[in-house]
Design a protein around this motif. Structure first.
Motif, PDB file in Angstrom:
ATOM      1  N   GLU A 160      48.497  33.645  55.774  1.00 54.84           N
ATOM      2  CA  GLU A 160      47.421  33.468  56.623  1.00 54.84           C
ATOM      3  C   GLU A 160      47.607  34.082  57.942  1.00 54.84           C
ATOM      4  O   GLU A 160      46.358  34.893  58.491  1.00 54.84           O
ATOM      5  CB  GLU A 160      47.244  31.938  56.749  1.00 54.84           C
ATOM      6  CG  GLU A 160      45.999  31.632  57.449  1.00 54.84           C
ATOM      7  CD  GLU A 160      45.763  30.146  57.667  1.00 54.84           C
ATOM      8  OE1 GLU A 160      44.741  29.518  58.115  1.00 54.84           O
ATOM      9  OE2 GLU A 160      46.637  29.150  57.077  1.00 54.84           O
ATOM     10  N   ALA A 161      48.657  33.873  58.877  1.00 54.00           N
ATOM     11  CA  ALA A 161      48.606  34.551  59.891  1.00 54.00           C
ATOM     12  C   ALA A 161      48.615  36.130  59.924  1.00 54.00           C
ATOM     13  O   ALA A 161      48.097  36.916  60.668  1.00 54.00           O
ATOM     14  CB  ALA A 161      49.919  33.997  60.597  1.00 54.00           C
ATOM     15  N   SER A 162      49.238  36.581  58.822  1.00 54.69           N
ATOM     16  CA  SER A 162      49.227  38.054  58.438  1.00 54.69           C
ATOM     17  C   SER A 162      47.900  38.556  58.515  1.00 54.69           C
ATOM     18  O   SER A 162      47.601  39.875  59.131  1.00 54.69           O
ATOM     19  CB  SER A 162      50.034  38.429  57.456  1.00 54.69           C
ATOM     20  OG  SER A 162      49.874  39.814  57.123  1.00 54.69           O
ATOM     21  N   LEU A 163      47.022  37.841  57.854  1.00 55.02           N
ATOM     22  CA  LEU A 163      45.667  38.314  57.583  1.00 55.02           C
ATOM     23  C   LEU A 163      44.753  38.303  58.949  1.00 55.02           C
ATOM     24  O   LEU A 163      43.890  39.174  58.991  1.00 55.02           O
ATOM     25  CB  LEU A 163      45.029  37.481  56.485  1.00 55.02           C
ATOM     26  CG  LEU A 163      45.522  37.568  55.217  1.00 55.02           C
ATOM     27  CD1 LEU A 163      45.032  36.437  54.134  1.00 55.02           C
ATOM     28  CD2 LEU A 163      44.967  38.897  54.600  1.00 55.02           C
ATOM     29  N   ILE A 164      45.030  37.240  59.862  1.00 53.77           N
ATOM     30  CA  ILE A 164      44.398  37.046  60.955  1.00 53.77           C
ATOM     31  C   ILE A 164      44.830  38.084  62.042  1.00 53.77           C
ATOM     32  O   ILE A 164      43.916  38.687  62.769  1.00 53.77           O
ATOM     33  CB  ILE A 164      44.450  35.611  61.541  1.00 53.77           C
ATOM     34  CG1 ILE A 164      44.092  34.499  60.588  1.00 53.77           C
ATOM     35  CG2 ILE A 164      44.196  35.368  62.852  1.00 53.77           C
ATOM     36  CD1 ILE A 164      44.577  33.298  60.887  1.00 53.77           C
ATOM     37  N   ILE A 165      45.951  38.457  62.009  1.00 54.08           N
ATOM     38  CA  ILE A 165      46.280  39.465  62.966  1.00 54.08           C
ATOM     39  C   ILE A 165      46.249  40.978  62.308  1.00 54.08           C
ATOM     40  O   ILE A 165      46.351  42.089  63.167  1.00 54.08           O
ATOM     41  CB  ILE A 165      47.860  39.353  63.603  1.00 54.08           C
ATOM     42  CG1 ILE A 165      48.231  40.067  64.675  1.00 54.08           C
ATOM     43  CG2 ILE A 165      48.806  39.704  62.271  1.00 54.08           C
ATOM     44  CD1 ILE A 165      49.440  39.614  65.520  1.00 54.08           C
ATOM     45  N   ALA A 166      45.927  41.034  61.247  1.00 53.67           N
ATOM     46  CA  ALA A 166      45.749  42.379  60.451  1.00 53.67           C
ATOM     47  C   ALA A 166      44.655  43.606  61.257  1.00 53.67           C
ATOM     48  O   ALA A 166      45.194  44.612  61.407  1.00 53.67           O
ATOM     49  CB  ALA A 166      45.066  42.271  59.107  1.00 53.67           C
ATOM     50  N   PRO A 167      43.993  43.018  61.925  1.00 53.12           N
ATOM     51  CA  PRO A 167      42.944  44.173  62.919  1.00 53.12           C
ATOM     52  C   PRO A 167      43.897  44.748  63.987  1.00 53.12           C
ATOM     53  O   PRO A 167      43.402  45.915  64.201  1.00 53.12           O
ATOM     54  CB  PRO A 167      41.714  43.381  63.101  1.00 53.12           C
ATOM     55  CG  PRO A 167      41.801  42.092  62.599  1.00 53.12           C
ATOM     56  CD  PRO A 167      43.253  41.661  62.078  1.00 53.12           C
ATOM     57  N   TYR A 168      44.934  44.291  64.351  1.00 54.44           N
ATOM     58  CA  TYR A 168      45.774  44.833  65.424  1.00 54.44           C
ATOM     59  C   TYR A 168      47.069  45.585  65.036  1.00 54.44           C
ATOM     60  O   TYR A 168      47.748  45.942  65.712  1.00 54.44           O
ATOM     61  CB  TYR A 168      46.303  43.842  66.275  1.00 54.44           C
ATOM     62  CG  TYR A 168      44.670  43.156  66.816  1.00 54.44           C
ATOM     63  CD1 TYR A 168      44.035  43.779  67.892  1.00 54.44           C
ATOM     64  CD2 TYR A 168      44.640  41.808  66.288  1.00 54.44           C
ATOM     65  CE1 TYR A 168      42.795  43.215  68.271  1.00 54.44           C
ATOM     66  CE2 TYR A 168      43.235  41.501  66.650  1.00 54.44           C
ATOM     67  CZ  TYR A 168      42.332  41.960  67.625  1.00 54.44           C
ATOM     68  OH  TYR A 168      41.175  41.500  68.170  1.00 54.44           O
ATOM     69  N   ILE A 169      47.109  45.734  63.584  1.00 54.86           N
ATOM     70  CA  ILE A 169      48.506  46.011  62.965  1.00 54.86           C
ATOM     71  C   ILE A 169      48.134  47.435  62.116  1.00 54.86           C
ATOM     72  O   ILE A 169      47.037  47.408  61.393  1.00 54.86           O
ATOM     73  CB  ILE A 169      49.021  45.109  61.851  1.00 54.86           C
ATOM     74  CG1 ILE A 169      49.088  43.606  62.768  1.00 54.86           C
ATOM     75  CG2 ILE A 169      50.244  45.528  61.457  1.00 54.86           C
ATOM     76  CD1 ILE A 169      50.028  43.836  63.760  1.00 54.86           C
ATOM     77  N   LEU A 170      48.969  48.345  62.223  1.00 54.46           N
ATOM     78  CA  LEU A 170      48.671  49.440  61.500  1.00 54.46           C
ATOM     79  C   LEU A 170      48.897  49.395  59.953  1.00 54.46           C
ATOM     80  O   LEU A 170      50.100  48.753  59.635  1.00 54.46           O
ATOM     81  CB  LEU A 170      50.023  50.645  61.740  1.00 54.46           C
ATOM     82  CG  LEU A 170      49.760  51.895  61.182  1.00 54.46           C
ATOM     83  CD1 LEU A 170      48.645  52.807  61.436  1.00 54.46           C
ATOM     84  CD2 LEU A 170      50.937  52.684  61.542  1.00 54.46           C
ATOM     85  N   SER A 171      47.930  49.464  59.350  1.00 54.08           N
ATOM     86  CA  SER A 171      47.869  49.102  57.870  1.00 54.08           C
ATOM     87  C   SER A 171      48.767  49.900  57.036  1.00 54.08           C
ATOM     88  O   SER A 171      49.047  51.003  57.189  1.00 54.08           O
ATOM     89  CB  SER A 171      46.329  48.991  57.331  1.00 54.08           C
ATOM     90  OG  SER A 171      46.276  48.961  56.018  1.00 54.08           O
ATOM     91  N   SER A 172      49.365  48.909  56.079  1.00 57.01           N
ATOM     92  CA  SER A 172      50.261  49.783  55.267  1.00 57.01           C
ATOM     93  C   SER A 172      49.447  50.181  53.814  1.00 57.01           C
ATOM     94  O   SER A 172      50.243  50.608  52.807  1.00 57.01           O
ATOM     95  CB  SER A 172      51.309  48.497  54.589  1.00 57.01           C
ATOM     96  OG  SER A 172      50.929  47.593  54.050  1.00 57.01           O
ATOM     97  N   GLY A 173      48.156  50.199  54.037  1.00 53.79           N
ATOM     98  CA  GLY A 173      47.345  50.809  52.948  1.00 53.79           C
ATOM     99  C   GLY A 173      46.710  49.501  51.906  1.00 53.79           C
ATOM    100  O   GLY A 173      45.750  49.748  51.088  1.00 53.79           O
ATOM    101  N   GLY A 174      47.097  48.244  52.298  1.00 50.36           N
ATOM    102  CA  GLY A 174      46.975  47.005  51.227  1.00 50.36           C
ATOM    103  C   GLY A 174      45.638  46.574  52.148  1.00 50.36           C
ATOM    104  O   GLY A 174      45.220  46.945  53.510  1.00 50.36           O
ATOM    105  N   LYS A 175      45.363  45.348  51.647  1.00 47.88           N
ATOM    106  CA  LYS A 175      44.343  44.652  52.235  1.00 47.88           C
ATOM    107  C   LYS A 175      44.704  44.049  53.525  1.00 47.88           C
ATOM    108  O   LYS A 175      43.956  43.353  54.518  1.00 47.88           O
ATOM    109  CB  LYS A 175      43.563  43.749  51.404  1.00 47.88           C
ATOM    110  CG  LYS A 175      44.282  42.388  51.058  1.00 47.88           C
ATOM    111  CD  LYS A 175      43.572  41.679  50.009  1.00 47.88           C
ATOM    112  CE  LYS A 175      44.465  40.269  49.661  1.00 47.88           C
ATOM    113  NZ  LYS A 175      43.596  39.401  48.870  1.00 47.88           N
ATOM    114  N   TYR A 176      45.745  43.582  53.836  1.00 48.15           N
ATOM    115  CA  TYR A 176      46.562  43.304  55.052  1.00 48.15           C
ATOM    116  C   TYR A 176      47.813  43.726  55.244  1.00 48.15           C
ATOM    117  O   TYR A 176      48.736  44.327  54.429  1.00 48.15           O
ATOM    118  CB  TYR A 176      46.728  41.771  54.937  1.00 48.15           C
ATOM    119  CG  TYR A 176      47.250  40.914  53.338  1.00 48.15           C
ATOM    120  CD1 TYR A 176      48.846  41.027  53.783  1.00 48.15           C
ATOM    121  CD2 TYR A 176      46.563  40.640  52.631  1.00 48.15           C
ATOM    122  CE1 TYR A 176      49.526  40.549  52.663  1.00 48.15           C
ATOM    123  CE2 TYR A 176      47.243  40.238  51.518  1.00 48.15           C
ATOM    124  CZ  TYR A 176      48.641  39.915  51.426  1.00 48.15           C
ATOM    125  OH  TYR A 176      49.609  39.532  50.440  1.00 48.15           O
TER     126      TYR A 176
END
Length: 184
Positions: A161-177
């Motif tokens: 859940e925390a990973s999904l919330i902070i995802a807009p600020y993280i370089l994506s690994s190609g997945g949805k989060y």
């Protein structure tokens, strides 16, 4: 006579103000208010000190796990934490230009991660399905963990859940989060 240092709550004060002394992306008050709004987190019974420790630990966890994956550039090298950052956008794709506060998603992810840290016994986490039993003559059976089962029972260090919330600020690994890190 040797002096023994004792830990007090003031040793773990959460400093969520942007700047050189910040040690958390969320305050204890914000964290408690967020938890009180979540029907799944209403059963918490943590002291402010425990919440403070969890919030600081959540911030450190994010910074250690994502330091080289955060988008944008640090606003100031004199600031203690990796946020605020320039050149980033919130989850609505709006440019963040206020560098006096932490982005709301970062604070929310920190509070969510703090709950995950505070509510789980991370030293005892192991999947019950990997517990082996061995029968012993006259003694019944004994439960044990093999080294292999301990290695296979790794838990996520960052709550999904925390990973999904902070995802807009993280370089994506190609997945949805963003990638989840494992602890062993």
């Amino acid at each position: 006579m040797a002096f023994m240092a004792t830990e007090t709550y003031t040793d773990f004060d959460v400093i969520s103000t942007v700047g050189a002394t910040a040690n958390s992306y969320a305050s204890v008050a914000y964290t408690k208010s967020l938890w009180s709004l979540d029907q799944f987190k209403k059963d918490y019974a943590f002291t402010d000190e425990e919440i403070g420790r969890a919030v600081i630990s959540a911030t450190k966890t994010f910074d250690k796990a994502y330091w080289d994956k955060y988008l944008g550039t640090m606003y100031s090298n004199s600031y203690a934490l990796f946020f605020p950052r320039t050149g980033i956008y919130d989850s609505r794709k709006v440019s963040i230009i206020d560098y006096t506060i932490f982005p709301v998603e970062v604070a929310e992810a920190t509070a969510t991660q703090a709950y995950y840290l505070a509510s789980s016994n991370r030293n005892a986490e192991i999947d019950p399905s990997v517990v082996k039993q061995m029968k012993m003559d006259g003694l019944g059976s004994k439960e044990y963990f093999s080294v292999g089962s301990q290695l296979n029972a790794k838990k996520n260090i960052i709550a999904e859940e925390a990973s999904l919330i902070i995802a807009p600020y993280i370089l994506s690994s190609g997945g949805k989060y963003s990638s989840l890190f494992l602890r062993g």
